[in-house]
Write a protein that holds these residues in place. Structure first.
Motif, PDB file in Angstrom:
ATOM      1  N   ILE A   1      37.902  59.081  40.133  1.00  0.00           N
ATOM      2  CA  ILE A   1      39.343  60.736  39.626  1.00  0.00           C
ATOM      3  C   ILE A   1      40.421  60.251  40.937  1.00  0.00           C
ATOM      4  O   ILE A   1      41.340  60.327  39.679  1.00  0.00           O
ATOM      5  CB  ILE A   1      38.487  62.264  40.137  1.00  0.00           C
TER       6      ILE A   1
ATOM      7  N   ALA B   1      23.847  61.804  33.279  1.00  0.00           N
ATOM      8  CA  ALA B   1      23.804  62.760  34.786  1.00  0.00           C
ATOM      9  C   ALA B   1      22.840  62.840  35.392  1.00  0.00           C
ATOM     10  O   ALA B   1      22.592  62.593  36.140  1.00  0.00           O
ATOM     11  CB  ALA B   1      25.148  63.402  34.676  1.00  0.00           C
TER      12      ALA B   1
ATOM     13  N   GLY C   1      32.451  57.057  28.131  1.00  0.00           N
ATOM     14  CA  GLY C   1      32.343  59.113  28.644  1.00  0.00           C
ATOM     15  C   GLY C   1      30.112  59.305  28.853  1.00  0.00           C
ATOM     16  O   GLY C   1      30.148  60.488  28.320  1.00  0.00           O
ATOM     17  N   GLN C   2      30.385  58.441  29.506  1.00  0.00           N
ATOM     18  CA  GLN C   2      28.492  58.570  30.350  1.00  0.00           C
ATOM     19  C   GLN C   2      28.705  58.728  31.710  1.00  0.00           C
ATOM     20  O   GLN C   2      29.608  58.189  32.879  1.00  0.00           O
ATOM     21  CB  GLN C   2      28.013  57.363  29.989  1.00  0.00           C
ATOM     22  N   LEU C   3      28.136  59.190  32.086  1.00  0.00           N
ATOM     23  CA  LEU C   3      28.405  59.851  33.437  1.00  0.00           C
ATOM     24  C   LEU C   3      26.898  59.090  34.387  1.00  0.00           C
ATOM     25  O   LEU C   3      25.670  59.737  35.225  1.00  0.00           O
ATOM     26  CB  LEU C   3      28.765  61.365  34.523  1.00  0.00           C
TER      27      LEU C   3
ATOM     28  N   PRO D   1      44.277  65.191  35.761  1.00  0.00           N
ATOM     29  CA  PRO D   1      42.351  64.754  35.579  1.00  0.00           C
ATOM     30  C   PRO D   1      42.509  63.546  35.307  1.00  0.00           C
ATOM     31  O   PRO D   1      41.426  62.307  35.143  1.00  0.00           O
ATOM     32  CB  PRO D   1      41.867  66.143  34.253  1.00  0.00           C
TER      33      PRO D   1
ATOM     34  N   PHE E   1      31.849  55.573  32.659  1.00  0.00           N
ATOM     35  CA  PHE E   1      32.362  56.616  32.804  1.00  0.00           C
ATOM     36  C   PHE E   1      33.948  56.426  31.870  1.00  0.00           C
ATOM     37  O   PHE E   1      33.986  57.557  31.103  1.00  0.00           O
ATOM     38  CB  PHE E   1      32.776  57.199  34.095  1.00  0.00           C
TER      39      PHE E   1
ATOM     40  N   TYR F   1      32.829  59.694  42.977  1.00  0.00           N
ATOM     41  CA  TYR F   1      33.526  60.128  42.351  1.00  0.00           C
ATOM     42  C   TYR F   1      35.003  59.655  42.691  1.00  0.00           C
ATOM     43  O   TYR F   1      35.841  60.285  42.111  1.00  0.00           O
ATOM     44  CB  TYR F   1      33.324  61.264  41.781  1.00  0.00           C
TER      45      TYR F   1
ATOM     46  N   ARG G   1      40.339  56.993  35.505  1.00  0.00           N
ATOM     47  CA  ARG G   1      39.287  56.459  35.252  1.00  0.00           C
ATOM     48  C   ARG G   1      39.503  55.806  33.912  1.00  0.00           C
ATOM     49  O   ARG G   1      38.195  55.542  33.316  1.00  0.00           O
ATOM     50  CB  ARG G   1      37.614  58.208  34.859  1.00  0.00           C
TER      51      ARG G   1
ATOM     52  N   PHE H   1      20.032  59.363  25.519  1.00  0.00           N
ATOM     53  CA  PHE H   1      21.136  60.374  25.874  1.00  0.00           C
ATOM     54  C   PHE H   1      22.355  61.189  26.172  1.00  0.00           C
ATOM     55  O   PHE H   1      23.393  59.916  26.068  1.00  0.00           O
ATOM     56  CB  PHE H   1      20.545  60.226  27.897  1.00  0.00           C
ATOM     57  N   THR H   2      22.469  61.876  25.690  1.00  0.00           N
ATOM     58  CA  THR H   2      23.912  62.466  26.020  1.00  0.00           C
ATOM     59  C   THR H   2      24.641  62.614  27.776  1.00  0.00           C
ATOM     60  O   THR H   2      23.985  61.819  28.869  1.00  0.00           O
ATOM     61  CB  THR H   2      24.546  63.423  25.460  1.00  0.00           C
ATOM     62  N   GLY H   3      25.400  62.894  27.595  1.00  0.00           N
ATOM     63  CA  GLY H   3      26.596  62.273  28.461  1.00  0.00           C
ATOM     64  C   GLY H   3      25.551  63.724  30.167  1.00  0.00           C
ATOM     65  O   GLY H   3      24.981  62.907  31.012  1.00  0.00           O
ATOM     66  N   PHE H   4      25.454  65.289  29.438  1.00  0.00           N
ATOM     67  CA  PHE H   4      24.651  65.438  30.980  1.00  0.00           C
ATOM     68  C   PHE H   4      23.365  65.360  31.411  1.00  0.00           C
ATOM     69  O   PHE H   4      23.068  65.267  31.793  1.00  0.00           O
ATOM     70  CB  PHE H   4      24.979  66.871  30.281  1.00  0.00           C
ATOM     71  N   GLN H   5      22.257  64.805  30.391  1.00  0.00           N
ATOM     72  CA  GLN H   5      21.138  64.289  30.049  1.00  0.00           C
ATOM     73  C   GLN H   5      21.698  62.772  30.878  1.00  0.00           C
ATOM     74  O   GLN H   5      20.428  63.249  31.947  1.00  0.00           O
ATOM     75  CB  GLN H   5      21.236  64.276  28.849  1.00  0.00           C
TER      76      GLN H   5
END
Lengths: 292, 296
Positions: B215, B89, B30-32, B263, B27, B211, B219, B83-87
């Motif tokens: 959070i 996740a 930048g990776q979920l 945040p 995280f 999370y 993070r 993979f990107t962040g969303f991919q």
């Protein structure tokens, strides 16, 4: 052969639902730059409200109306929550916020509706009444409603996006938001509009699910969201046509697995196939329009 | 030393600290990455199965599970690294789903019910505490190294980081492997603490708590999960039973409030820096502080 046709018919019906969900989520992604992890949960909680209204009033029309209103209002209410993070370009935080909202909705269903047990609708609603049977193939009215409603709603959505002024502004925002702002397009209003349109789609999905399944459980929402996301990745991120194609592909895969494999492997195989495809082609089958 | 109840409570807190660190690491660049959840399941199931069915020595099974989880994460990272962040996740959530379904369908692993009746580990609490110290040192050293700065650069702007020569793919592979291994360690500890393992333990509910800890805690530093895992997990132990059933609501609401208001979380990099400067004596005036140590 008949068995295969029956399986394909089932696959097309479930594929229609997945396509609707994926299209709603894709719309939010391309216009509002939001990946809505709470989309499926919003659909299912509106099914639960429909069930509750039916139990209180015995009116099918009113219960469908309540489902539609709850679904639309939920999406509308979520938009301002996400706006702050979106405007600050906090992508991961937006994802997590929608995950948290989804989990709150699931928890609400577990705590406040039918003591967390699955709900069931009367037979007159589930299945939609009559059915056509030919040996192993059985097509219910609900199956027809689902497929016809999906095709019709996608056609209406396409008309809205390509032939109406509001639709064109949404497409402009999806294409380039900076230029859209310079051209005077009201970004916030249009973003809210996209959430409302997604809300209508989720309302329709809720009603079609009631007809197709006749039952729901709190965990169904997570399942649907998940499949919507997987279908988006399969078809191509931000690609509406890809969302439709991916939905039907996933529906058919799951139906084939349920029909030919013993055990509950449909979800795992479906996800596995999607993972395999995106490993070979990370942009998805039809290419991605928006990166995550 | 402690009662069974306190012992299990502490082990649960240790589990959440470790799994939060495992998720915090990717995280922070930048990776979920949700790999720790299924790596914990793989480790827990492996250890339970080999110790119960093949009578492996308990510690061998425990460490074997961690190694297996690490190797699995490594193998998977070769596919997931681009993979990107969303991919990332969605792909890792899909894997949680797939692995849960596989575990539910395998009768020799207990199916939906899972496994129990495997041997205990004596001094599991000591192993847990030592693990926390080791992982904290590892994360602290990583955070303050060239790699840590590269991770921060990737988090801020991955394209710029790549153009500056940072190999983001290699970094992703290493981070995911470390994350999966720490997840495996957490899973092994939790499995032996509970004395049972079933598919739902390491599922999506775990992600909510993880999370929330990341959070709220912050993070960008490992100190956040260290302090806030015990706080967030232990609060429900001291509130009336009527409120405890709303735990998931509270966690979800806490995530939303913190994401909108703070945040960055409570323990930010700035706060850590200020505390560090307050604790570490200042250099003598006139000596200056330049990279080569010479006076200015």
């Amino acid at each position: 052969m008949e068995a295969l046709l029956a399986i394909i018919e089932a696959g097309i019906v479930s594929g229609s639902i997945y396509s609707l969900i994926a299209v709603g989520m894709t719309l939010l992604l391309v216009v509002a730059d939001v990946i809505q992890f709470a989309y499926g949960q919003a659909v299912v909680i509106s099914i639960f409200f429909c069930w509750l209204t039916l139990h209180l009033t015995n009116s099918v029309v009113l219960s469908f109306f309540v489902a539609a209103v709850v679904s639309t209002v939920l999406q509308f209410v979520l938009e301002p929550l996400l706006r702050t993070l979106r405007e600050r370009k906090l992508v991961l935080e937006t994802l997590i916020l929608t995950i948290a909202v989804g989990m709150i909705l699931t928890e609400a269903m577990c705590q406040y509706f039918n003591a967390g047990m699955p709900i069931a609708f009367p037979d007159s609603m589930a299945g939609g009444g009559w059915a056509l049977s030919f040996r192993l193939i059985r097509i219910t009215a609900a199956d027809l409603y689902v497929v016809v409603a999906t095709v019709a709603s996608l056609a209406v959505l396409a008309f809205f996006l390509f032939k109406t002024r509001q639709g064109k502004t949404l497409r402009a925002m999806a294409y380039n938001i900076q230029v859209s702002r310079l051209l005077g397009i009201p970004i916030r209003k249009c973003t809210t509009l996209s959430f409302v349109v997604a809300g209508f789609l989720s309302a329709l999905t809720a009603i079609l699910l009631i007809l197709a399944l006749g039952a729901a459980s709190p965990v169904l929402g997570e399942n649907l969201t998940f499949k919507g996301l997987a279908v988006m990745m399969l078809g191509g991120m931000g690609n509406l046509k890809g969302a439709v194609l991916g939905g039907f592909i996933l529906g058919l895969i799951e139906a084939l697995v349920r029909g030919y494999l013993i055990g509950d492997w449909a979800d795992a195989v479906g996800m596995g196939v999607i993972m395999f495809v995106i490993t070979l082609k990370p942009a998805g089958l039809l290419g991605q329009v928006k990166q995550g | 030393m402690f009662s069974l109840y306190v012992n299990n409570l502490l082990l649960t807190v240790i589990f959440f600290i470790l799994v939060s660190w495992a998720c915090y690491l990717p995280f922070s660049c930048g990776q979920l990455y949700n790999g720790p959840a299924f790596c914990a399941a793989i480790s827990g199931y492996f250890a339970a199965y080999v110790t119960k069915c093949f009578h492996w020595p308990v510690l061998l099974g425990f460490f074997g599970g961690i190694v297996l989880a690490g190797l699995f994460a490594l193998g998977l990272s070769l596919i997931l690294a681009p993979f990107t962040g969303f991919q990332m996740a969605v792909a890792t959530m899909a894997l949680i789903f797939i692995i849960q379904t596989v575990l539910k369908n395998l009768d020799f692993l207990g199916g939906v019910v899972g496994m129990s009746g495997f041997p205990e580990i004596k001094n599991l609490l000591v192993i847990g505490l030592v693990s926390v110290v080791i992982v904290l040192i590892l994360l602290h050293r990583l955070h303050n190294s060239r790699w840590g700065r590269a991770m921060e650069a990737v988090d801020v702007d991955s394209e710029m980081a790549r153009s500056m020569g940072i190999d983001a793919i290699k970094m992703s592979i290493v981070i995911q492997t470390i994350s999966g291994t720490i997840g495996g360690l957490a899973g092994g500890i939790y499995t032996f603490a509970l004395g049972t393992v079933h598919p739902e333990i390491f599922g999506f509910g775990l992600l909510l708590y993880t999370y929330t800890i990341i959070i709220v805690g912050g993070r960008h530093t490992p100190w956040g999960p260290l302090f806030f895992a015990p706080i967030l997990w232990l609060i429900p132990e001291f509130v009336p039973a009527g409120i405890v059933k709303y735990r998931n609501f509270m966690f979800g609401a806490i995530i939303i409030v913190f994401l909108l208001a703070m945040p960055e979380g409570v323990i930010t990099k700035g706060l850590v820096r200020r505390i560090k400067f307050a604790l570490v004596p200042k250099k003598a005036e006139g000596g200056g502080w330049v990279g080569n140590g010479k006076n200015t």
